[in-house]
Design a protein around this motif. Structure first.
Motif, PDB file in Angstrom:
ATOM      1  N   HIS A   1     -32.912 -22.106 -34.273  1.00 27.20           N
ATOM      2  CA  HIS A   1     -32.880 -22.842 -33.013  1.00 27.20           C
ATOM      3  C   HIS A   1     -33.411 -21.947 -31.898  1.00 27.20           C
ATOM      4  N   SER A   2     -34.521 -22.355 -31.297  1.00 30.93           N
ATOM      5  CA  SER A   2     -35.130 -21.545 -30.243  1.00 30.93           C
ATOM      6  C   SER A   2     -34.398 -21.745 -28.928  1.00 30.93           C
ATOM      7  N   GLY A   3     -34.332 -20.680 -28.151  1.00 32.61           N
ATOM      8  CA  GLY A   3     -33.753 -20.749 -26.816  1.00 32.61           C
ATOM      9  C   GLY A   3     -32.241 -20.682 -26.799  1.00 32.61           C
ATOM     10  N   THR A   4     -31.706 -20.059 -25.761  1.00 37.21           N
ATOM     11  CA  THR A   4     -30.273 -20.100 -25.486  1.00 37.21           C
ATOM     12  C   THR A   4     -30.007 -21.280 -24.565  1.00 37.21           C
ATOM     13  N   LEU A   5     -29.087 -22.145 -24.946  1.00 38.02           N
ATOM     14  CA  LEU A   5     -28.803 -23.355 -24.179  1.00 38.02           C
ATOM     15  C   LEU A   5     -27.465 -23.231 -23.466  1.00 38.02           C
ATOM     16  N   HIS A   6     -27.497 -23.412 -22.153  1.00 35.18           N
ATOM     17  CA  HIS A   6     -26.293 -23.454 -21.331  1.00 35.18           C
ATOM     18  C   HIS A   6     -26.033 -24.920 -20.986  1.00 35.18           C
ATOM     19  N   VAL A   7     -24.886 -25.421 -21.374  1.00 39.10           N
ATOM     20  CA  VAL A   7     -24.584 -26.851 -21.237  1.00 39.10           C
ATOM     21  C   VAL A   7     -23.358 -27.036 -20.346  1.00 39.10           C
ATOM     22  N   ILE A   8     -23.504 -27.884 -19.345  1.00 35.58           N
ATOM     23  CA  ILE A   8     -22.382 -28.271 -18.474  1.00 35.58           C
ATOM     24  C   ILE A   8     -22.185 -29.781 -18.601  1.00 35.58           C
ATOM     25  N   ILE A   9     -20.945 -30.185 -18.816  1.00 29.09           N
ATOM     26  CA  ILE A   9     -20.575 -31.603 -18.877  1.00 29.09           C
ATOM     27  C   ILE A   9     -19.388 -31.782 -17.944  1.00 29.09           C
ATOM     28  N   GLU A  10     -19.535 -32.611 -16.930  1.00 29.64           N
ATOM     29  CA  GLU A  10     -18.442 -32.776 -15.979  1.00 29.64           C
ATOM     30  C   GLU A  10     -18.507 -34.142 -15.315  1.00 29.64           C
TER      31      GLU A  10
ATOM     32  N   GLY B   1     -32.203 -24.419 -20.805  1.00 27.72           N
ATOM     33  CA  GLY B   1     -32.698 -23.646 -21.930  1.00 27.72           C
ATOM     34  C   GLY B   1     -33.436 -22.415 -21.441  1.00 27.72           C
ATOM     35  N   ILE B   2     -33.091 -21.260 -21.980  1.00 28.22           N
ATOM     36  CA  ILE B   2     -33.732 -19.998 -21.610  1.00 28.22           C
ATOM     37  C   ILE B   2     -34.522 -19.501 -22.812  1.00 28.22           C
ATOM     38  N   PHE B   3     -35.833 -19.336 -22.610  1.00 31.15           N
ATOM     39  CA  PHE B   3     -36.744 -18.999 -23.700  1.00 31.15           C
ATOM     40  C   PHE B   3     -37.513 -17.725 -23.342  1.00 31.15           C
ATOM     41  N   GLY B   4     -37.390 -16.701 -24.187  1.00 34.28           N
ATOM     42  CA  GLY B   4     -38.038 -15.445 -23.863  1.00 34.28           C
ATOM     43  C   GLY B   4     -38.704 -14.738 -25.021  1.00 34.28           C
ATOM     44  N   ARG B   5     -38.739 -15.374 -26.178  1.00 36.06           N
ATOM     45  CA  ARG B   5     -39.302 -14.702 -27.340  1.00 36.06           C
ATOM     46  C   ARG B   5     -40.830 -14.649 -27.326  1.00 36.06           C
ATOM     47  N   GLN B   6     -41.453 -15.639 -26.721  1.00 32.47           N
ATOM     48  CA  GLN B   6     -42.907 -15.760 -26.797  1.00 32.47           C
ATOM     49  C   GLN B   6     -43.510 -15.798 -25.399  1.00 32.47           C
ATOM     50  N   PRO B   7     -44.268 -14.759 -24.997  1.00 29.63           N
ATOM     51  CA  PRO B   7     -44.938 -14.793 -23.697  1.00 29.63           C
ATOM     52  C   PRO B   7     -45.918 -15.960 -23.614  1.00 29.63           C
ATOM     53  N   VAL B   8     -46.082 -16.485 -22.410  1.00 25.22           N
ATOM     54  CA  VAL B   8     -46.955 -17.641 -22.192  1.00 25.22           C
ATOM     55  C   VAL B   8     -48.108 -17.225 -21.288  1.00 25.22           C
ATOM     56  N   GLY B   9     -49.333 -17.476 -21.742  1.00 28.05           N
ATOM     57  CA  GLY B   9     -50.510 -17.216 -20.940  1.00 28.05           C
ATOM     58  C   GLY B   9     -51.063 -18.499 -20.348  1.00 28.05           C
TER      59      GLY B   9
END
Length: 230
Positions: free
Chosen positions: A162-171, A186-194
């Motif tokens: 599963h790619s990315g760290t997911l921070h989930v808020i439900i309220e 979603g925080i994605f940092g494995r692959q640089p983007v050009g």
């Protein structure tokens, strides 16, 4: 619960190597965007360390912010679908990177916010805290103050599957007592983007959006169905 949620926010935060903001480069970028599908109505470059492109349509706002080490694209109280925001990203991000000589996006954080209308409950606080979390009569005796909103927070770390760290808020949604508010970042940092492969950002944004429809909705639906069986 109503299966169709109401998306109210898209945003992309794009982290890049630090640079000095160049007034002429930003003016050129604003002009180039004005000739595209990612145009903005106004520009503010009066602050040395920040530039802001902005459009407003009634309540909805489209914003592009440039800082020395990051760029943000935001749709607040969104009145456009995800597909349109993705098209804006595909146009604006390569232009911004080329104009400002940004070699790559090292990390990107993508946020989607939406609300779900409840079927069997009139108050989202009762649905979420009393029904789902079984906290009926276990909050007020201790805090002894009125409760405006309350909810849950989850962090799902990135894995090989599963790619990315997911921070989930439900309220409960503070603007509407009968709706549930959901935010997935979603925080994605494995692959640089050009400039030539910004589709990575688009794909990850779609993944972030699908997490709401494919995972958050059924998670919440199980508690609404409990009321139907009672």
């Amino acid at each position: 619960m109503q299966i169709e949620d109401r998306v109210i926010h898209f945003s992309a935060e794009l982290i890049h190597p630090p640079l000095s903001l160049n007034r002429q480069h930003l003016q050129k970028l604003y002009y180039d965007l004005s000739q595209s599908r990612a145009a903005y109505d106004s520009i503010d470059i009066s602050t040395p360390l920040q530039a802001k492109f902005h459009s407003q349509r009634a309540k909805a706002q489209s914003i592009m912010i440039h800082l020395p080490e990051r760029m943000l694209m935001i749709e607040e109280w969104a009145d456009i679908p995800l597909s349109t925001f993705i098209e804006k990203l595909r146009v604006a991000v390569p232009l911004a990177m080329t104009t400002q000589n940004i070699p790559n996006i090292m990390l990107h954080a993508l946020t989607v916010r939406s609300t779900f209308a409840l079927t069997n409950f009139d108050d989202a606080r009762v649905f979420l805290l009393d029904n789902a979390c079984q906290l009926d009569n276990r909050i007020q005796p201790y805090f002894q103050r009125p409760l405006a909103t309350g909810g849950l927070r989850f962090i799902f770390p990135e894995t090989n599957e599963h790619s990315g760290t997911l921070h989930v808020i439900i309220e409960s949604f503070r603007h509407s007592v009968s709706e549930i508010f959901v935010e997935v970042k979603g925080i994605f940092g494995r692959q640089p983007v050009g400039p030539d492969n910004v589709d990575i950002i688009a794909t990850n944004l779609q993944t972030t959006r699908r997490f709401i429809t494919d995972h958050v909705f059924p998670f919440l639906q199980q508690f609404d169905e409990i009321r139907e069986r009672d």
